[in-house]
Structure formats: C-alpha cells, structure tokens
Design a protein around this motif. Sequence first.
Motif, PDB file in Angstrom:
ATOM      1  N   THR A   1       8.160  11.987   2.051  1.00  0.00           N
ATOM      2  CA  THR A   1       9.467  12.489   1.650  1.00  0.00           C
ATOM      3  C   THR A   1       9.460  14.003   1.509  1.00  0.00           C
ATOM      4  O   THR A   1      10.457  14.658   1.766  1.00  0.00           O
ATOM      5  CB  THR A   1       9.917  11.843   0.331  1.00  0.00           C
ATOM      6  N   GLU A   2       8.326  14.579   1.112  1.00  0.00           N
ATOM      7  CA  GLU A   2       8.264  16.034   1.009  1.00  0.00           C
ATOM      8  C   GLU A   2       8.377  16.683   2.379  1.00  0.00           C
ATOM      9  O   GLU A   2       9.024  17.709   2.551  1.00  0.00           O
ATOM     10  CB  GLU A   2       6.953  16.447   0.332  1.00  0.00           C
TER      11      GLU A   2
ATOM     12  N   LEU B   1      -7.484  -4.264  -4.596  1.00  0.00           N
ATOM     13  CA  LEU B   1      -6.445  -4.820  -5.453  1.00  0.00           C
ATOM     14  C   LEU B   1      -6.248  -3.962  -6.701  1.00  0.00           C
ATOM     15  O   LEU B   1      -6.254  -4.444  -7.834  1.00  0.00           O
ATOM     16  CB  LEU B   1      -6.797  -6.261  -5.826  1.00  0.00           C
ATOM     17  N   SER B   2      -6.036  -2.670  -6.480  1.00  0.00           N
ATOM     18  CA  SER B   2      -5.824  -1.717  -7.576  1.00  0.00           C
ATOM     19  C   SER B   2      -4.560  -0.915  -7.307  1.00  0.00           C
ATOM     20  O   SER B   2      -4.403  -0.369  -6.208  1.00  0.00           O
ATOM     21  CB  SER B   2      -6.996  -0.745  -7.714  1.00  0.00           C
ATOM     22  N   PRO B   3      -3.659  -0.820  -8.279  1.00  0.00           N
ATOM     23  CA  PRO B   3      -2.493   0.055  -8.111  1.00  0.00           C
ATOM     24  C   PRO B   3      -2.902   1.516  -8.267  1.00  0.00           C
ATOM     25  O   PRO B   3      -3.938   1.826  -8.878  1.00  0.00           O
ATOM     26  CB  PRO B   3      -1.567  -0.376  -9.252  1.00  0.00           C
ATOM     27  N   VAL B   4      -2.098   2.420  -7.733  1.00  0.00           N
ATOM     28  CA  VAL B   4      -2.369   3.845  -7.934  1.00  0.00           C
ATOM     29  C   VAL B   4      -2.062   4.228  -9.375  1.00  0.00           C
ATOM     30  O   VAL B   4      -1.315   3.540 -10.076  1.00  0.00           O
ATOM     31  CB  VAL B   4      -1.551   4.714  -6.959  1.00  0.00           C
ATOM     32  N   ARG B   5      -2.634   5.324  -9.821  1.00  0.00           N
ATOM     33  CA  ARG B   5      -2.456   5.752 -11.210  1.00  0.00           C
ATOM     34  C   ARG B   5      -0.990   6.012 -11.536  1.00  0.00           C
ATOM     35  O   ARG B   5      -0.531   5.711 -12.633  1.00  0.00           O
ATOM     36  CB  ARG B   5      -3.285   7.014 -11.470  1.00  0.00           C
ATOM     37  N   ALA B   6      -0.273   6.591 -10.567  1.00  0.00           N
ATOM     38  CA  ALA B   6       1.137   6.922 -10.813  1.00  0.00           C
ATOM     39  C   ALA B   6       1.938   5.689 -11.188  1.00  0.00           C
ATOM     40  O   ALA B   6       2.783   5.732 -12.093  1.00  0.00           O
ATOM     41  CB  ALA B   6       1.734   7.592  -9.575  1.00  0.00           C
ATOM     42  N   LEU B   7       1.693   4.583 -10.508  1.00  0.00           N
ATOM     43  CA  LEU B   7       2.470   3.366 -10.748  1.00  0.00           C
ATOM     44  C   LEU B   7       2.160   2.768 -12.111  1.00  0.00           C
ATOM     45  O   LEU B   7       3.080   2.442 -12.881  1.00  0.00           O
ATOM     46  CB  LEU B   7       2.196   2.346  -9.650  1.00  0.00           C
TER      47      LEU B   7
ATOM     48  N   ARG C   1       0.425  11.122  -7.860  1.00  0.00           N
ATOM     49  CA  ARG C   1       1.497  11.109  -6.868  1.00  0.00           C
ATOM     50  C   ARG C   1       1.467   9.774  -6.136  1.00  0.00           C
ATOM     51  O   ARG C   1       0.414   9.209  -5.871  1.00  0.00           O
ATOM     52  CB  ARG C   1       1.317  12.248  -5.869  1.00  0.00           C
ATOM     53  N   TYR C   2       2.643   9.290  -5.797  1.00  0.00           N
ATOM     54  CA  TYR C   2       2.737   8.071  -5.003  1.00  0.00           C
ATOM     55  C   TYR C   2       2.381   8.370  -3.540  1.00  0.00           C
ATOM     56  O   TYR C   2       2.630   9.476  -3.053  1.00  0.00           O
ATOM     57  CB  TYR C   2       4.144   7.510  -5.070  1.00  0.00           C
ATOM     58  N   PRO C   3       1.851   7.378  -2.819  1.00  0.00           N
ATOM     59  CA  PRO C   3       1.530   7.607  -1.401  1.00  0.00           C
ATOM     60  C   PRO C   3       2.719   8.087  -0.576  1.00  0.00           C
ATOM     61  O   PRO C   3       2.552   8.904   0.331  1.00  0.00           O
ATOM     62  CB  PRO C   3       1.060   6.216  -0.931  1.00  0.00           C
TER      63      PRO C   3
ATOM     64  N   GLU D   1       0.843  -1.205   0.000  1.00  0.00           N
ATOM     65  CA  GLU D   1       0.000   0.000   0.000  1.00  0.00           C
ATOM     66  C   GLU D   1       0.873   1.248   0.000  1.00  0.00           C
ATOM     67  O   GLU D   1       0.568   2.234  -0.665  1.00  0.00           O
ATOM     68  CB  GLU D   1      -0.934  -0.017   1.213  1.00  0.00           C
ATOM     69  N   GLY D   2       1.978   1.199   0.731  1.00  0.00           N
ATOM     70  CA  GLY D   2       2.865   2.359   0.808  1.00  0.00           C
ATOM     71  C   GLY D   2       3.484   2.724  -0.520  1.00  0.00           C
ATOM     72  O   GLY D   2       3.714   3.905  -0.799  1.00  0.00           O
ATOM     73  N   ILE D   3       3.762   1.732  -1.362  1.00  0.00           N
ATOM     74  CA  ILE D   3       4.367   2.024  -2.667  1.00  0.00           C
ATOM     75  C   ILE D   3       3.332   2.079  -3.789  1.00  0.00           C
ATOM     76  O   ILE D   3       3.697   2.237  -4.956  1.00  0.00           O
ATOM     77  CB  ILE D   3       5.483   1.010  -3.012  1.00  0.00           C
ATOM     78  N   GLY D   4       2.057   1.942  -3.435  1.00  0.00           N
ATOM     79  CA  GLY D   4       1.010   2.180  -4.417  1.00  0.00           C
ATOM     80  C   GLY D   4       0.606   0.985  -5.260  1.00  0.00           C
ATOM     81  O   GLY D   4      -0.097   1.148  -6.261  1.00  0.00           O
TER      82      GLY D   4
END
Length: 290
Positions: A286-287, A172-178, A279-281, A157-160
């Motif tokens: 990091t910001e 069970l869906s990746p984030v759009r960024a990935l 944007r990744y989770p 979940e942390g890496i999307g």
Amino acid sequence: MTAENYRYADGKPEAQLVNYNTVRPAELKLLYRELDTPSGSVNLSTLRSQLTIGDDDHLNQCLNFMHGLDFIERPEDRVIEPINKDVFPNLSFEAKLLHHLHQQERPQDHLAAIQGVAFDEAPKTLERDLLVTYLNRELDYINWNKTKVNMWYRLYEGIGAIDYIDSRAIVLSPVRALLYELLERFEETENSNDFGEAVTWIEQYFMTVLSARPGTAQLHRGVTDTLQNLIDDGIVEVRGMADAQNEVQLPETHSRTEKPAIKEFSLNDLPKAESAKYRYPLERFTEVAQ
C-alpha cells in the motif's frame, strides 16, 4: 460498534470463497480503501478508472469475494455499496478481514476453520501437503487440494495471521502487529486486562489462538512465540496470580519445561526503534501504491 452490529450482505455470490484463487490480499486492501467514501456508494466505472487491478473480470472476482465476505453489497450491477464499516471501525484492514472471515456460516466458514485444523495438528510448523490431508478429513464439505490450500495460505500470510518458511512449510505464528492490535483492541473495547478473557474474545471474533480448551486453556505454540517476542520487546507485560481463575497456560518449549500461566497483561506504547517489527506484510504494497 462491535460485532453485534454485523450484517450479512444481501444477494451474496454462491461460489465457495476458497475458489477465488486469483484474488490477492493486497488488491483487497486497495479496494477497501477506495470504497471508503463519504457518499456511501461507488459506481463500478468510477472504481475501474481509479484502480489498476487486472482486467474487468479480475476486478469483478475481487468484488465478488468482498461481497461474499459482507464488505459490500451490489444493489445494482454497477453500484457498489460498502457495509459493516461501523463494526470495529478502528481496526486495521487485516484484522477486519479476519473478523469477516470468522463471521461466515457453514459452508463459507471454511477459510477461518482451516486455522483451527492446523493448530490441532501441529505445534509450530506444518507442511502444506499434510494440511491438504487433514482438511479432507476434518472439513470434508470442501474438496481440498493444493490450489485451495495455497489460496488460503496467500490470504492468511498476506494479512499476517501466519508466516512463511519455504514453499512447503507454513509457520503457525501471527505477526507481532496483529497480536498486539487485537490485545489493544480488546483492552479498549472490553475495558479489561484479563488475559483469559482476551484470548477468548480473539477466538470468538478473529482467529484461533488456543491449542487446548478443556480445563485450563493453553496458548498455541505458534502464538506463544509471537507473544514471547512482544514480551522480549517490552511491548507486552504479563503476570500470573496466586489462586487466580481462568488463567492461560503457555506450552512447554525446548528451553522451558514448566507451563507458566498468565492471568493479566498490560501494553506499552510501540517505540519508534521497534516500528519496523510491527508492520503488517501488506503495508509495503500500500505504501508503494500511494
């Protein structure tokens, strides 16, 4: 360089990766950034002075996890040497971590293998308790329990690679960024816009995206939802072709009873108005740290 140049680290810890249950992906990303130095190696005391990641034991747990995943080697106890920096060098840390997880050999392949089991058992969402049951049946070389499943969940979940509904269910869906980044990297690396080749490449090097493989491949429902978001945003365009070979079918949904097939895709630039969606989770962590 690509995955063919991947090198397994010497002297890797023997602990099962899933047992590093105190390690968090945000900490791994901070470590990865600090280890990216021109000198090619970092002294442990220098690293400790630059970071605040728990106590010394926890920092060593994070380093051991990265060692187990071939991000680093430890030629001496107090020296950390990054490796595999030239494998997919332009990828985000999130995609790199998926690649390193995907490269592991049995029995350390278990974190990557969980996703495939989940995709085989559920079209879109899956309760964690059920996942424990499925894993003890399908990946029985690990003794699965809620703690281990939660470790995997926090990492993915942390890496999307997956998403979150509540304390019980996993989306069970990746984030759009990935998904966008992996399609973009395939297009650049392989000089191709064949969608079937793209999903095969993603499955080979990064993560599961298909739910049915015999005959015509079918994209998993959770991944299809993310792809549909990319299409609706005008970021990805797809098309089928008459008599095309190696098409990828999209699954049926409540609003679509046919199974359209995709042969080719094209990518558009990310509009600034849509940037928050891509944007990744971990970027919010990091910001803050910078």
